[in-house]
Motif scaffolding. Structure first.
Motif, PDB file in Angstrom:
ATOM      1  N   GLY A 102       5.351  -3.747 -13.388  1.00  0.00           N
ATOM      2  CA  GLY A 102       4.963  -2.423 -12.947  1.00  0.00           C
ATOM      3  C   GLY A 102       4.695  -2.293 -11.467  1.00  0.00           C
ATOM      4  O   GLY A 102       3.744  -1.604 -11.066  1.00  0.00           O
ATOM      5  N   ARG A 103       5.506  -2.908 -10.648  1.00  0.00           N
ATOM      6  CA  ARG A 103       5.384  -2.811  -9.190  1.00  0.00           C
ATOM      7  C   ARG A 103       6.697  -2.250  -8.620  1.00  0.00           C
ATOM      8  O   ARG A 103       7.501  -2.962  -8.039  1.00  0.00           O
ATOM      9  CB  ARG A 103       5.081  -4.179  -8.581  1.00  0.00           C
ATOM     10  N   PRO A 104       6.944  -0.961  -8.788  1.00  0.00           N
ATOM     11  CA  PRO A 104       8.239  -0.386  -8.398  1.00  0.00           C
ATOM     12  C   PRO A 104       8.519  -0.455  -6.911  1.00  0.00           C
ATOM     13  O   PRO A 104       9.678  -0.618  -6.505  1.00  0.00           O
ATOM     14  CB  PRO A 104       8.133   1.068  -8.874  1.00  0.00           C
ATOM     15  N   GLY A 105       7.483  -0.328  -6.066  1.00  0.00           N
ATOM     16  CA  GLY A 105       7.711  -0.393  -4.626  1.00  0.00           C
ATOM     17  C   GLY A 105       8.196  -1.763  -4.189  1.00  0.00           C
ATOM     18  O   GLY A 105       9.152  -1.888  -3.417  1.00  0.00           O
ATOM     19  N   MET A 106       7.555  -2.799  -4.691  1.00  0.00           N
ATOM     20  CA  MET A 106       7.974  -4.159  -4.364  1.00  0.00           C
ATOM     21  C   MET A 106       9.347  -4.469  -4.948  1.00  0.00           C
ATOM     22  O   MET A 106      10.197  -5.096  -4.299  1.00  0.00           O
ATOM     23  CB  MET A 106       6.946  -5.162  -4.881  1.00  0.00           C
ATOM     24  N   ALA A 107       9.598  -4.018  -6.187  1.00  0.00           N
ATOM     25  CA  ALA A 107      10.889  -4.273  -6.821  1.00  0.00           C
ATOM     26  C   ALA A 107      12.022  -3.654  -6.014  1.00  0.00           C
ATOM     27  O   ALA A 107      13.053  -4.300  -5.754  1.00  0.00           O
ATOM     28  CB  ALA A 107      10.892  -3.729  -8.247  1.00  0.00           C
ATOM     29  N   MET A 230       9.380 -11.663   2.929  1.00  0.00           N
ATOM     30  CA  MET A 230       9.991 -10.339   2.924  1.00  0.00           C
ATOM     31  C   MET A 230       9.190  -9.376   2.055  1.00  0.00           C
ATOM     32  O   MET A 230       8.984  -8.204   2.403  1.00  0.00           O
ATOM     33  CB  MET A 230      11.436 -10.435   2.425  1.00  0.00           C
ATOM     34  N   ALA A 231       8.729  -9.857   0.895  1.00  0.00           N
ATOM     35  CA  ALA A 231       7.951  -9.003   0.004  1.00  0.00           C
ATOM     36  C   ALA A 231       6.635  -8.586   0.650  1.00  0.00           C
ATOM     37  O   ALA A 231       6.199  -7.429   0.523  1.00  0.00           O
ATOM     38  CB  ALA A 231       7.687  -9.734  -1.312  1.00  0.00           C
ATOM     39  N   LEU A 232       5.969  -9.502   1.336  1.00  0.00           N
ATOM     40  CA  LEU A 232       4.717  -9.165   2.013  1.00  0.00           C
ATOM     41  C   LEU A 232       4.947  -8.141   3.120  1.00  0.00           C
ATOM     42  O   LEU A 232       4.122  -7.246   3.335  1.00  0.00           O
ATOM     43  CB  LEU A 232       4.083 -10.427   2.598  1.00  0.00           C
ATOM     44  N   ALA A 233       6.052  -8.294   3.830  1.00  0.00           N
ATOM     45  CA  ALA A 233       6.323  -7.396   4.958  1.00  0.00           C
ATOM     46  C   ALA A 233       6.777  -6.018   4.503  1.00  0.00           C
ATOM     47  O   ALA A 233       6.536  -5.028   5.204  1.00  0.00           O
ATOM     48  CB  ALA A 233       7.378  -8.019   5.871  1.00  0.00           C
ATOM     49  N   ALA A 234       7.423  -5.929   3.342  1.00  0.00           N
ATOM     50  CA  ALA A 234       8.056  -4.669   2.947  1.00  0.00           C
ATOM     51  C   ALA A 234       7.389  -3.973   1.775  1.00  0.00           C
ATOM     52  O   ALA A 234       7.755  -2.828   1.463  1.00  0.00           O
ATOM     53  CB  ALA A 234       9.525  -4.922   2.599  1.00  0.00           C
ATOM     54  N   SER A 235       6.416  -4.594   1.113  1.00  0.00           N
ATOM     55  CA  SER A 235       5.824  -4.012  -0.089  1.00  0.00           C
ATOM     56  C   SER A 235       4.467  -3.379   0.202  1.00  0.00           C
ATOM     57  O   SER A 235       3.776  -3.779   1.145  1.00  0.00           O
ATOM     58  CB  SER A 235       5.640  -5.102  -1.158  1.00  0.00           C
ATOM     59  N   PRO A 236       4.050  -2.429  -0.610  1.00  0.00           N
ATOM     60  CA  PRO A 236       2.677  -1.899  -0.501  1.00  0.00           C
ATOM     61  C   PRO A 236       1.662  -3.006  -0.780  1.00  0.00           C
ATOM     62  O   PRO A 236       1.908  -3.894  -1.601  1.00  0.00           O
ATOM     63  CB  PRO A 236       2.637  -0.815  -1.583  1.00  0.00           C
ATOM     64  N   VAL A 237       0.526  -2.949  -0.110  1.00  0.00           N
ATOM     65  CA  VAL A 237      -0.485  -3.994  -0.256  1.00  0.00           C
ATOM     66  C   VAL A 237      -0.954  -4.110  -1.703  1.00  0.00           C
ATOM     67  O   VAL A 237      -1.170  -5.209  -2.216  1.00  0.00           O
ATOM     68  CB  VAL A 237      -1.679  -3.711   0.688  1.00  0.00           C
ATOM     69  N   ALA A 295      -1.519 -14.871   4.091  1.00  0.00           N
ATOM     70  CA  ALA A 295      -1.227 -14.055   2.912  1.00  0.00           C
ATOM     71  C   ALA A 295      -2.323 -14.183   1.869  1.00  0.00           C
ATOM     72  O   ALA A 295      -2.744 -13.188   1.257  1.00  0.00           O
ATOM     73  CB  ALA A 295       0.113 -14.471   2.326  1.00  0.00           C
ATOM     74  N   ALA A 296      -2.794 -15.418   1.643  1.00  0.00           N
ATOM     75  CA  ALA A 296      -3.803 -15.631   0.614  1.00  0.00           C
ATOM     76  C   ALA A 296      -5.160 -15.052   0.988  1.00  0.00           C
ATOM     77  O   ALA A 296      -5.879 -14.515   0.136  1.00  0.00           O
ATOM     78  CB  ALA A 296      -3.931 -17.129   0.335  1.00  0.00           C
ATOM     79  N   LEU A 297      -5.523 -15.134   2.269  1.00  0.00           N
ATOM     80  CA  LEU A 297      -6.860 -14.728   2.696  1.00  0.00           C
ATOM     81  C   LEU A 297      -6.953 -13.264   3.105  1.00  0.00           C
ATOM     82  O   LEU A 297      -7.961 -12.607   2.874  1.00  0.00           O
ATOM     83  CB  LEU A 297      -7.325 -15.615   3.848  1.00  0.00           C
ATOM     84  N   LEU A 298      -5.905 -12.750   3.763  1.00  0.00           N
ATOM     85  CA  LEU A 298      -5.977 -11.407   4.337  1.00  0.00           C
ATOM     86  C   LEU A 298      -4.945 -10.438   3.779  1.00  0.00           C
ATOM     87  O   LEU A 298      -5.063  -9.231   3.963  1.00  0.00           O
ATOM     88  CB  LEU A 298      -5.812 -11.490   5.860  1.00  0.00           C
ATOM     89  N   GLY A 299      -3.899 -10.972   3.128  1.00  0.00           N
ATOM     90  CA  GLY A 299      -2.797 -10.122   2.700  1.00  0.00           C
ATOM     91  C   GLY A 299      -3.156  -9.084   1.673  1.00  0.00           C
ATOM     92  O   GLY A 299      -2.483  -8.063   1.549  1.00  0.00           O
ATOM     93  N   ARG A 300      -4.213  -9.297   0.920  1.00  0.00           N
ATOM     94  CA  ARG A 300      -4.596  -8.335  -0.120  1.00  0.00           C
ATOM     95  C   ARG A 300      -5.403  -7.154   0.427  1.00  0.00           C
ATOM     96  O   ARG A 300      -5.595  -6.165  -0.274  1.00  0.00           O
ATOM     97  CB  ARG A 300      -5.400  -9.046  -1.206  1.00  0.00           C
ATOM     98  N   ARG A 301      -5.898  -7.269   1.664  1.00  0.00           N
ATOM     99  CA  ARG A 301      -6.766  -6.227   2.209  1.00  0.00           C
ATOM    100  C   ARG A 301      -6.154  -5.476   3.391  1.00  0.00           C
ATOM    101  O   ARG A 301      -6.467  -4.310   3.611  1.00  0.00           O
ATOM    102  CB  ARG A 301      -8.101  -6.831   2.649  1.00  0.00           C
ATOM    103  N   SER A 302      -5.315  -6.145   4.153  1.00  0.00           N
ATOM    104  CA  SER A 302      -4.808  -5.555   5.393  1.00  0.00           C
ATOM    105  C   SER A 302      -3.287  -5.478   5.360  1.00  0.00           C
ATOM    106  O   SER A 302      -2.614  -6.503   5.152  1.00  0.00           O
ATOM    107  CB  SER A 302      -5.271  -6.381   6.593  1.00  0.00           C
ATOM    108  N   ARG A 303      -2.760  -4.293   5.599  1.00  0.00           N
ATOM    109  CA  ARG A 303      -1.305  -4.125   5.667  1.00  0.00           C
ATOM    110  C   ARG A 303      -0.741  -4.867   6.865  1.00  0.00           C
ATOM    111  O   ARG A 303       0.325  -5.484   6.783  1.00  0.00           O
ATOM    112  CB  ARG A 303      -0.982  -2.625   5.773  1.00  0.00           C
ATOM    113  N   ALA A 304      -1.444  -4.830   7.996  1.00  0.00           N
ATOM    114  CA  ALA A 304      -0.971  -5.519   9.191  1.00  0.00           C
ATOM    115  C   ALA A 304      -0.962  -7.031   8.989  1.00  0.00           C
ATOM    116  O   ALA A 304      -0.014  -7.721   9.388  1.00  0.00           O
ATOM    117  CB  ALA A 304      -1.842  -5.145  10.390  1.00  0.00           C
ATOM    118  N   ALA A 305      -2.031  -7.562   8.357  1.00  0.00           N
ATOM    119  CA  ALA A 305      -2.090  -9.005   8.108  1.00  0.00           C
ATOM    120  C   ALA A 305      -0.975  -9.444   7.164  1.00  0.00           C
ATOM    121  O   ALA A 305      -0.372 -10.519   7.341  1.00  0.00           O
ATOM    122  CB  ALA A 305      -3.456  -9.375   7.535  1.00  0.00           C
ATOM    123  N   ALA A 306      -0.696  -8.619   6.163  1.00  0.00           N
ATOM    124  CA  ALA A 306       0.388  -8.954   5.240  1.00  0.00           C
ATOM    125  C   ALA A 306       1.727  -8.980   5.965  1.00  0.00           C
ATOM    126  O   ALA A 306       2.558  -9.867   5.735  1.00  0.00           O
ATOM    127  CB  ALA A 306       0.420  -7.947   4.092  1.00  0.00           C
TER     128      ALA A 306
END
Length: 368
Positions: A102-107, A230-237, A295-306
């Motif tokens: 159920g992650r259509p944006g990432m898919a 690529m997924a981190l850079a292009a997907s919603p957080v 990615a593990a520490l900041l990717g879940r909270r910050s779009r820029a960090a991801a």
């Protein structure tokens, strides 16, 4: 004119001059078969006491020149082909996983990036081949023992599946066909990501062939690193959870497989630690660790960090492919990486034959 012998330390020693010496053979032995160092020559005497002038065969390079011809491949074309193929294959696996959870944006992002990557990978391969007809010619036959033949058919099957998955997802029509194409691309993706390692290892280049056992794991880990980046850079957080996990697993797998390969492949591992290849691989390891940690520490909270972590992971995967490419070229250009392992294998085989014949490992056969 002299020729150097190839050792682990490089070219060493000289051959005797071409002019024949009176009373001596090419190994310096006199008429009684004794060499200057006091050892007996292994050559037989002729009927009238003459000495045979043919020295015992030995491994050496031709005046320090490479024993094998280095591949005339472009780093941009072939290393780029390796990198984009891995990104495409692993990206399709992530796209299928994102669609199922159920992650259509990432898919959608991964389907589009996989289509772009496989198109670029195929374009670089055709550019290196020289003309498109050569790629088409490889599809005229199916040869399971040829990595190039298998890879060509993999690309021919995977490309349309990845293309249909991306186009139908963006178009929003024919959902059943889109799901079937997504599944087909995901099934073929791991093979697309790994077969280039088999392709490189199937050559005579020591820096690639000697690591054939671990090379597929290096390329697969590198592909996971690239796809997660690529997924981190292009997907919603809110949807990048699988990408964060894949980044950590891919970085660990890539670094561990590379270290294991260097440890087990023997003398040619030097090319992975020195020169241009060494610089690329050290950069790849640093970028992998930094990107996975970010990615593990900041990717879940910050779009820029991801996004920054994703860019670091993409760069890490590209550096790995460039490092492997340049290590192979360096090993082909230096004859010691071909000659010395051959000599060592020959010595081990001779020692084993003497052991089986009942002699000690240091015992030489008696002169005839």
């Amino acid at each position: 004119m002299n020729s150097g012998d190839v050792t682990r330390q490089g070219i060493r020693g000289e051959r005797p001059p071409r002019e024949a010496l009176v009373g001596q053979g090419l190994d310096g032995a006199g008429a009684d078969g004794t060499r200057p160092d006091g050892r007996r020559s292994g050559r037989r005497r002729g009927r009238r006491g003459e000495q045979l002038m043919v020295p015992e065969a030995e491994f050496s390079s031709y005046y320090g020149r490479p024993v094998i011809k280095a591949p005339a491949w472009s780093a941009r074309d072939i290393a780029g082909y390796f990198f984009l193929g891995g990104l495409a294959g692993a990206g399709s696996v992530l796209a299928a996983g994102a669609a199922l959870t159920g992650r259509p944006g990432m898919a959608r992002a991964m389907k589009v990036s996989s289509l772009a990557a496989v198109s670029g990978s195929t374009g670089l391969l055709i550019h290196d081949l020289g003309r498109p007809g050569r790629f088409a010619n490889m599809l005229r036959v199916v040869k399971p023992t040829s990595p190039m033949s298998v890879g060509s058919w993999l690309l021919a099957a995977y490309g349309p599946a990845a293309g249909a998955a991306a186009v139908l997802d963006v178009w929003g029509r024919l959902p059943r066909l889109e799901r079937a194409a997504t599944g087909a691309a995901a099934l073929l993706g791991p093979a697309v990501a790994a077969y280039t390692a088999v392709l490189a290892s199937d050559t005579a280049v020591p820096g690639w062939h000697d690591g054939y056992r671990q090379m597929p794991f290096v390329f697969t880990g590198s592909a996971a690193v690239a796809a997660s980046g690529m997924a981190l850079a292009a997907s919603p957080v809110r949807e990048n959870g699988p990408a964060r996990g894949a980044a950590v697993l891919g970085a660990v797998a890539e670094v561990a497989a590379t270290k294991t390969m260097e440890h087990r492949m023997g003398l040619a591992a030097e090319t992975y630690r020195t020169g241009r290849a060494g610089r690329y691989l050290r950069a790849a390891q640093a970028l992998s660790v930094a990107g996975a940690a970010g990615a593990a520490l900041l990717g879940r909270r910050s779009r820029a960090a991801a996004a920054v972590s994703g860019a670091a992971l993409l760069a890490a995967s590209a550096c790995t492919r460039l490092g492997v490419f340049h290590a192979g070229i360096a090993s082909a250009e230096d004859p010691k990486y071909t000659v010395v392992p051959q000599r060592e294998r020959l010595e081990r085989r001779r020692a084993e034959e003497r052991r089986q014949a009942g002699g000690g490992p240091d015992q030489e056969p008696a002169d005839s």
